[in-house]
Design a protein around this motif. Structure first.
Motif, PDB file in Angstrom:
ATOM      1  N   ALA A  84       1.275   7.093  -6.712  1.00 49.49           N
ATOM      2  CA  ALA A  84       0.344   8.208  -6.869  1.00 49.49           C
ATOM      3  C   ALA A  84       1.067   9.537  -6.629  1.00 49.49           C
ATOM      4  O   ALA A  84       0.828  10.530  -7.327  1.00 49.49           O
ATOM      5  N   TRP A  85       1.964   9.536  -5.651  1.00 48.12           N
ATOM      6  CA  TRP A  85       2.743  10.745  -5.345  1.00 48.12           C
ATOM      7  C   TRP A  85       3.601  11.146  -6.557  1.00 48.12           C
ATOM      8  O   TRP A  85       3.786  12.322  -6.849  1.00 48.12           O
ATOM      9  N   ALA A  86       4.067  10.123  -7.306  1.00 44.15           N
ATOM     10  CA  ALA A  86       4.869  10.400  -8.504  1.00 44.15           C
ATOM     11  C   ALA A  86       4.003  11.000  -9.616  1.00 44.15           C
ATOM     12  O   ALA A  86       4.527  11.569 -10.575  1.00 44.15           O
ATOM     13  N   ALA A 121       0.847  -1.210   0.000  1.00 48.08           N
ATOM     14  CA  ALA A 121       0.000   0.000   0.000  1.00 48.08           C
ATOM     15  C   ALA A 121       0.879   1.256   0.000  1.00 48.08           C
ATOM     16  O   ALA A 121       0.554   2.259  -0.657  1.00 48.08           O
ATOM     17  N   ALA A 122       2.010   1.173   0.722  1.00 51.82           N
ATOM     18  CA  ALA A 122       2.932   2.324   0.759  1.00 51.82           C
ATOM     19  C   ALA A 122       3.518   2.584  -0.622  1.00 51.82           C
ATOM     20  O   ALA A 122       3.665   3.735  -1.042  1.00 51.82           O
ATOM     21  N   VAL A 123       3.833   1.521  -1.344  1.00 49.89           N
ATOM     22  CA  VAL A 123       4.378   1.689  -2.703  1.00 49.89           C
ATOM     23  C   VAL A 123       3.319   2.314  -3.606  1.00 49.89           C
ATOM     24  O   VAL A 123       3.616   3.225  -4.392  1.00 49.89           O
TER      25      VAL A 123
END
Ligand SMILES: Nc1nc2c(ncn2[C@@H]2O[C@H](COP(=O)(O)OP(=O)(O)OP(=O)(O)O)[C@@H](O)[C@H]2O)c(=O)[nH]1
Ligand SMILES: [Zn+2]
Length: 210
Positions: A38-40, A31-33
């Motif tokens: 999404a942050w990218a 989930a962190a990846v």
């Protein structure tokens, strides 16, 4: 000096103190990846990225495998019957890949390790294994250099060692200051390599010899 000794301790000890309390589950890691994707600026649910969090979690098990490994386990093969050999042993150009602890960006290059045996020699492959144990953690090049030397110094059959690492840091090449090709050289010495400038010079000239 105290700081240097502390930072030369295996990360595993430090990690215990700094741990968030428990290791995240595989699902939490994935989930962190997905959040980072999404942050990218991408869509984690699109076809090409759907399996990416699982792949990254799996790849982390490999590139950060060093946290679960203990250097004393690999330095346990010592050969005592070497015809009285007691001169310097140098294993050079050991390739490695690591990640900097500041950006989690790769840094990679070569390690050169020499030591003076005392009552037995290490199995030669163990130097590559030792380098990988420390490289497969989040690192600074200086810490990794000091840790490799400390691991050798902890063995009774080494009466002095020299460790040099030459590496390129992707956090300085592809982002930030953007200086591709810049090489960082670190070195740490003990025993005769520390006290005798001639020994240090011999090590450096052998490393440089092609
Ligand atoms: N000493 C040392 N520094 C490192 C290593 N790997 C990365 N760094 C540096 O860690 C520093 C982190 O600097 P910060 O100012 O906190 O972070 P930043 O804004 O991302 O810095 P820049 O990389 O200059 O953009 C940078 O100067 C990196 O070059 C390493 O192995 N050893
Ligand atoms: Zn970095």
């Amino acid at each position: 000096m105290d700081d240097m000794v502390k930072s030369a301790r295996p990360h595993r000890e430090r990690a215990k103190k700094n741990a968030i309390g428990r290791k995240p589950t595989r699902e939490e890691a994935e989930a962190a990846v997905a959040t980072l994707l999404a942050w990218a600026g991408d869509d984690p649910s699109r076809e090409g990225l759907r399996e990416t969090p699982a792949r990254v979690a799996k790849a982390y098990l490999e590139v950060f495998a060093g946290y679960a490994q203990d250097p004393s386990d690999v330095l346990d093969t010592v050969f005592e019957d070497v015809g009285g050999y007691g001169e310097m042993v140098l294993v050079k150009d050991i390739p490695f890949y690591s990640h900097c602890e500041h950006h989690m960006a790769p840094f990679f290059g070569h390690a050169h390790i020499a030591y003076y045996p005392a009552g037995g020699v290490f199995g030669l492959s163990k130097f590559g294994r030792l380098v990988d144990i420390y490289a497969r953690r989040l690192q600074t090049q200086e810490t990794m250099t000091a840790q490799i030397l400390a691991a050798l110094d902890a063995r009774l059959n080494s009466r002095g060692a020299a460790v040099m690492i030459e590496a390129e840091h992707m956090c300085m090449s592809m982002r930030g200051v953007r200086k591709p090709g810049a090489t960082t050289v670190t070195m740490q010495f003990s025993g005769p390599f520390k006290t005798d400038p001639a020994e240090q010079a011999r090590f450096l000239s052998l490393v440089r010899r092609r």
